[in-house]
Scaffold this active site. Structure first.
Site, PDB file in Angstrom:
ATOM      1  N   ASP A  33       0.837  -1.205   0.000  1.00  0.00           N
ATOM      2  CA  ASP A  33       0.000   0.000   0.000  1.00  0.00           C
ATOM      3  C   ASP A  33       0.870   1.252   0.000  1.00  0.00           C
ATOM      4  O   ASP A  33       1.558   1.536   0.978  1.00  0.00           O
ATOM      5  CB  ASP A  33      -0.893  -0.002   1.246  1.00  0.00           C
ATOM      6  CG  ASP A  33      -1.992  -1.040   1.131  1.00  0.00           C
ATOM      7  OD1 ASP A  33      -2.735  -0.996   0.143  1.00  0.00           O
ATOM      8  OD2 ASP A  33      -2.087  -1.910   2.020  1.00  0.00           O
ATOM      9  N   ASP A 174     -10.185  -5.302  -1.219  1.00  0.00           N
ATOM     10  CA  ASP A 174      -9.194  -4.783  -0.267  1.00  0.00           C
ATOM     11  C   ASP A 174      -9.892  -3.994   0.845  1.00  0.00           C
ATOM     12  O   ASP A 174     -10.519  -2.959   0.584  1.00  0.00           O
ATOM     13  CB  ASP A 174      -8.235  -3.869  -1.045  1.00  0.00           C
ATOM     14  CG  ASP A 174      -7.066  -3.368  -0.224  1.00  0.00           C
ATOM     15  OD1 ASP A 174      -6.913  -3.793   0.932  1.00  0.00           O
ATOM     16  OD2 ASP A 174      -6.299  -2.542  -0.760  1.00  0.00           O
TER      17      ASP A 174
HETATM   18  C1  DX5 Z   1      -6.478   0.278   3.013  1.00  0.00           C
HETATM   19  C2  DX5 Z   1      -5.396  -0.522   2.322  1.00  0.00           C
HETATM   20  C3  DX5 Z   1      -5.468  -1.960   2.600  1.00  0.00           C
HETATM   21  C4  DX5 Z   1      -5.217  -2.305   4.046  1.00  0.00           C
HETATM   22  C5  DX5 Z   1      -6.187  -3.376   4.406  1.00  0.00           C
HETATM   23  O1  DX5 Z   1      -6.102   1.592   2.977  1.00  0.00           O
HETATM   24  O2  DX5 Z   1      -5.481  -0.347   0.923  1.00  0.00           O
HETATM   25  O3  DX5 Z   1      -4.658  -2.751   1.745  1.00  0.00           O
HETATM   26  O4  DX5 Z   1      -3.930  -2.755   4.312  1.00  0.00           O
HETATM   27  O5  DX5 Z   1      -6.065  -3.637   5.766  1.00  0.00           O
HETATM   28  P1  DX5 Z   1      -7.099  -4.554   6.525  1.00  0.00           P
HETATM   29  O6  DX5 Z   1      -7.043  -5.909   5.857  1.00  0.00           O
HETATM   30  O7  DX5 Z   1      -6.599  -4.556   7.913  1.00  0.00           O
HETATM   31  O8  DX5 Z   1      -8.437  -3.910   6.357  1.00  0.00           O
HETATM   32 ZN    ZN Z   2      -4.430  -1.837  -0.507  1.00  0.00          ZN
END
Ligand code: DX5
Ligand code: ZN
Length: 216
Positions: A33, A174
Site C-alpha cells: 500500500d 481490499d
Molecule cells: C487500506 C489498504 C489496505 C489495508 C487493508 O487503505 O489499501 O490494503 O492494508 O487492511 P485490513 O485488511 O486490515 O483492512
Molecule cells: Zn491496498
C-alpha cells in the site's frame, strides 16, 4: 482464481523482512500500500522499499496499490523498482486509458482501484483494458477497519459486468477481509483477497493458514 494477498501495511514496521519470511511459502501475491499523505491521510512505502522487497523476494508477485493524487508521476518509479502489478485510483486520474497502457507497456499487470463510494459505471470504458479491478471495501488510509457490507453487492455487480462483457479481468477486494467474512467475499466474486490486519496481527502464518482453510 482464489488467492490471499497479505498487505504489509499491518506488519510490524521494524520486522518487515521477517513478517514476509513467515508467510512467503504460502502466498503468491504480496500487496504493498503506497500512500502519499494527500489522496489518503497516511504516508507509507516508496519505490526504494518496493525495489528492496522485489530483490529479496523475487518469486513473489509484488502488487503495488497506489493511493496517491498524481499516479502518473509515480508509476514509472514503481515500474523501475520491479513491481509486477500496479493499480491506481480511478478518482485520482482523468487519463485512465493512458495510465493503464503505460503500466502494460512496462510488461506489468494494470489495475484500476475504486473507493467504496465510487460508482462502477465509471469503470465501464476501462474494462476492456484492465488486468484487474481493485475494489476498496473500507475508506483507504488505514488497516484494521471494518468491511463496508455494501461492498458485497458491488463485487457481485462487477462480476456480472465481466460476464456480460466477456472480459477476463480479475477482481481484487481490499479492506476489512477477515475470517468471518472471507468466504462470503469470495463467493460474491473476489479472485484476490487482500488481508492486512487479519494476517499480520499475532501469528501471521497461523492467521494466513486459517484464512486459507475458510476458502477450501
Ligand atoms: C487500506 C489498504 C489496505 C489495508 C487493508 O487503505 O489499501 O490494503 O492494508 O487492511 P485490513 O485488511 O486490515 O483492512
Ligand atoms: Zn491496498
Amino acid at each position: 482464481m482464489k488467492e490471499i494477498a497479505p498487505s504489509l501495511l499491518s506488519a510490524e514496521p521494524l520486522g518487515l523482512r521477517s513478517s514476509i519470511e513467515k508467510v512467503k511459502d504460502h502466498i503468491r501475491i504480496l500487496h504493498l500500500d503506497v500512500m502519499d499523505g494527500h489522496f489518503v491521510p497516511n504516508l507509507t512505502f516508496g519505490p526504494m522499499f518496493a525495489g528492496a522487497i522485489k530483490e529479496e523476494f523475487p518469486e513473489l508477485t509484488l502488487d503495488v496499490h497506489l493511493m496517491v493524487s498524481r499516479p502518473q508521476e509515480v508509476i514509472p518509479w514503481f515500474i523501475k523498482a520491479g513491481a509486477d502489478w500496479i493499480s491506481f485510483h480511478l478518482e485520482a486520474s482523468v487519463h485512465h486509458h493512458r495510465l493503464i497502457m503505460s503500466i502494460k507497456e512496462g510488461g506489468l499487470k494494470a489495475g484500476l482501484a475504486l473507493n467504496p463510494s465510487t460508482s462502477l459505471c465509471l469503470l465501464e470504458p476501462s474494462l476492456p483494458y484492465v488486468d484487474f479491478v481493485l475494489l476498496l471495501t473500507v475508506n483507504p488510509g488505514f488497516g484494521g477497519q471494518s468491511f463496508i457490507e455494501e461492498g458485497l453487492e458491488k463485487i457481485a455487480r462487477l462480476r456480472e459486468m465481466r460476464e456480460k462483457g466477456g472480459y477476463n479481468f480479475l477482481i481484487e477486494v481490499d479492506g476489512g477481509v477477515k475470517g468471518e467474512n472471507i468466504r462470503r467475499i469470495w463467493e460474491a466474486g473476489a479472485d484476490v483477497l487482500v488481508a492486512g490486519s487479519a494476517v499480520f496481527s499475532g501469528d501471521p502464518l497461523k492467521n494466513l493458514l486459517d484464512l486459507k482453510e475458510r476458502l477450501r
